[in-house]
Design a protein around this motif. Sequence first.
Motif, short mmCIF file in Angstrom:
data_model
loop_
_atom_site.label_atom_id
_atom_site.label_comp_id
_atom_site.label_asym_id
_atom_site.label_seq_id
_atom_site.Cartn_x
_atom_site.Cartn_y
_atom_site.Cartn_z
N GLU A 537 1.02 -1.07 0.14
CA GLU A 537 -0.02 0.07 0.13
C GLU A 537 0.86 1.21 -0.02
O GLU A 537 0.68 2.25 -0.72
N GLY A 538 1.87 1.18 0.95
CA GLY A 538 2.98 2.45 0.79
C GLY A 538 3.65 2.65 -0.34
O GLY A 538 3.72 3.74 -0.88
N ILE A 539 4.13 1.52 -1.05
CA ILE A 539 4.90 1.71 -2.20
C ILE A 539 3.92 2.23 -3.39
O ILE A 539 4.20 3.14 -4.06
N ALA A 540 2.68 1.87 -3.32
CA ALA A 540 1.65 2.27 -4.37
C ALA A 540 1.19 3.79 -4.36
O ALA A 540 1.05 4.30 -5.20
N ASP A 541 1.09 4.14 -3.11
CA ASP A 541 0.86 5.60 -2.86
C ASP A 541 1.96 6.51 -2.68
O ASP A 541 1.84 7.74 -2.52
N GLY A 542 3.15 6.21 -2.94
CA GLY A 542 4.47 6.78 -2.81
C GLY A 542 5.05 7.06 -1.37
O GLY A 542 5.88 7.66 -1.06
N SER A 543 4.33 6.72 -0.34
CA SER A 543 4.80 6.66 1.12
C SER A 543 5.96 5.98 1.67
O SER A 543 6.52 6.48 2.61
N ARG A 544 6.07 4.63 0.85
CA ARG A 544 7.22 3.78 1.44
C ARG A 544 8.04 3.42 0.11
O ARG A 544 7.80 3.24 -0.89
N ARG A 545 9.42 3.24 0.52
CA ARG A 545 10.27 3.02 -0.21
C ARG A 545 11.21 2.17 0.26
O ARG A 545 12.38 2.28 0.73
N PRO A 546 10.87 0.81 0.53
CA PRO A 546 11.83 -0.42 1.24
C PRO A 546 12.97 -0.51 0.29
O PRO A 546 13.16 -0.35 -0.93
N LYS A 547 13.81 -1.25 1.00
CA LYS A 547 15.26 -1.58 0.42
C LYS A 547 14.94 -2.69 -0.77
O LYS A 547 14.25 -3.55 -0.51
N GLY A 548 15.75 -2.33 -1.86
CA GLY A 548 15.67 -3.70 -2.84
C GLY A 548 14.50 -3.37 -3.85
O GLY A 548 13.48 -2.60 -3.87
#
Length: 785
Positions: A537-548
């Motif tokens: 969810e966070g990746i899709a809305d731009g709020s998360r950018r985890p490693k790899g």
Amino acid sequence: MAPPELTQWLFSPIYSQARHTEHRRLLVLSGEYDWVNKSLTSILSDISPSLTVKEIGAENSLLRKHLLGKECDIGVVHSHQGFNPGNLMAIAGTIRWGGCLILCCPTLDSWHLHTRPSHLSHGFTASRSPYIKRLVAILKNDADVAIWNSNNCHIPDSVASDTFDSINRLTPITSESPINRIVSENARATQPVDDEQTRRPQFKSLEQQAAFDCLTNKWSQDNRKAVITAPRGRGKSALVGLFVASRLKKGEKVVITSAIRENTSTLFKHIRIGINSPNSEENKLESKTTDNELSTAGTVTEAAFAVEDFVSEAVSNQASESEKSGSAQWLAPDNPTLIDGDFDLLIIDEAASFALPVLKMLISAHDNYVISTTLQGYEGSGQGFMQRMLPAFNAEGALHLSLSTPLRWTKNDKLENLIHNICLFEGTESFNTFNEVPREARRGVRQEILRELQRKAPTDKSSNDYRIGLVSALSEHELHCVMQLLAAAHYQTTPDDFMRLYDSPDIVLCTQWDDLRLIAAAIINCEGGDPLADVSEGIADGSRRPKGHLGAQRLTLLTANPATASYRYWRINRIAVAPHLQGQGLGTRLVSYINGQALAQHIDALTSSYGASDKLNHFWQQCGFTLVDMGEKPNKASGETSALVVKCISERFGPQQEVLSCLFTHSQATDIVPISKLPTITRNILIKKLNQFVNATRPLNQVSLAINALAAEVSVSTQCVKHTERPTKACTSGTDEVTSELLLLLSRSPLPTNKLTKLLDVNGRKALTESLRKKIGYMLASITI
């Protein structure tokens, strides 16, 4: 208290009168952190104050980029907070004849269990480090390595340690013959190579002297472009410094640049040496020239030369009054004078550490240049650098010289051989390529191999010997082959890459072999799926950018759909074909094999991200991949804009491929279309991204096209435009007012941020983003779609 026998073994070569003939030594201090630090203090407590000690890996110690061009007697690597192969290679390259390297690390038997890789991709775990386990095995099996722990102290036998031990599989460092022959042929033409009596005092080897003569002769023939390559410790900087001194005596104006100013201290020291006539005073001068001279100020104008911040009055007085006045100065790579200034000669030191765009810009701005770079460098792959830049040098007719004779340590130095066998980073024996074959003979070798491959029947497994699996499962021979090929094929490959490949559970290696010869290799990253379930969810809305998960994240961000992260991807990170076999379709066939393996492993899609070029775009298109995204800015290292390609493998990924294709088509359109006129798929995703921007999860640079379409829609509908008597009047950032002037700017691609900042009367990008979020929110609420 350090055992006397240990300190005697460790330091006796340093104090030896024949120090220049002594191999360097390695001590492993293994144990708990406090014990190791106490033991290290004990070892170093009684050394002579004249000895130089440099440390890396500890808090407040030197960064490895500051070690280029430096020398020391004792190097210390601290590894309790994490081991870095680049640090090991960096510090080892600074240690002089007879010196020693001290590796401080946890208890050897359990070291691999305590290491937690910092490069792990999100959702993957690793309870041990296979790389460290391999490292420990190499150290334990090497008869020339001393190991001291709290229970035992192993000291190599003094007699055995002076004899090269072939059972340790240490590979002697060999010359890079295709380049080195240019130097060697000139050496034979001027003097007997094995006659040390012919060596002039300012040179430390006949090879260095021959290279200098070759360079000088070419300059006299108006061929004033040269590239000098060498492994560390071969006298490359000294050669360049002596050559600069010869140009200063001709009255030339020289400019020198490097990534870090202090790394040119050796070069400037030899400029000073070079302006003196070779005599007994030279050694006195050299011994007095230290790194402290970096702070010496002044420019000499009445002597033969002037070296800014480095030349002392004592040296300048030795110049002949009849000689012309020259000058040399260091400038930072981003100094405009480096491009606009009037110079007779440009020197670029350690060019492999430069970003390619910067390097190309500097070369294009100067008619005369000498570029030097280290091979086997921790800062980047010298071989990869030559692969990327050599065609440009050849096109300009640049002279290419190489140095192979070690000057900082003895030939076949045991520590150098050990480090290269640990890191497997260039300089190792050529198992699978033909580096030792002259260039003109390679064509015949290549054709012979291709004919052999063509003669083999399709059912012959040896002609299609593809393998896939973890890097840590490879044999030592296979590891040598893989790392050598990757280092030769890619710009700025570092020793740290080997540890990452070896330890990462999400990395798969695919190779093609012909008997014992490696033909091609591909690094594959496993991405998406369950490991991203908690952050999709966070990746899709731009709020998360985890490693790899580079490919999976980029696709999810493009579609603004969390479900995109749930698919399983294989991203082809790197693909390399042996240089002498390139252009024969081997890379395409390797990708085809990967495609079949992905299908068998229930992978949903293959992806790859690369620096866009016509050649690579065509390659991936031939492999059946579709371009779905282009980066906005060129990569700083390569100067190329990143491209993302996708190939659908599973049926369930088909709809996603369609969505991505629609989005890419919109991104490449030259006309700005109102958002209501776009295809439903594209329109819904753009509106979703705009709402994410308003909610402060997605950044401005990821919604610029969506803003263009929204502004076009509002301009047509005029539902929220407030016509004023003075439409050019700046909008107030605290209101919802949207003027026609603002809409005009928001319709431009790319967004003119400077003009928007002025119009909205805000200061800085952060304030601009906040203001635009309010404007976009009002615009979204005012339209009906």
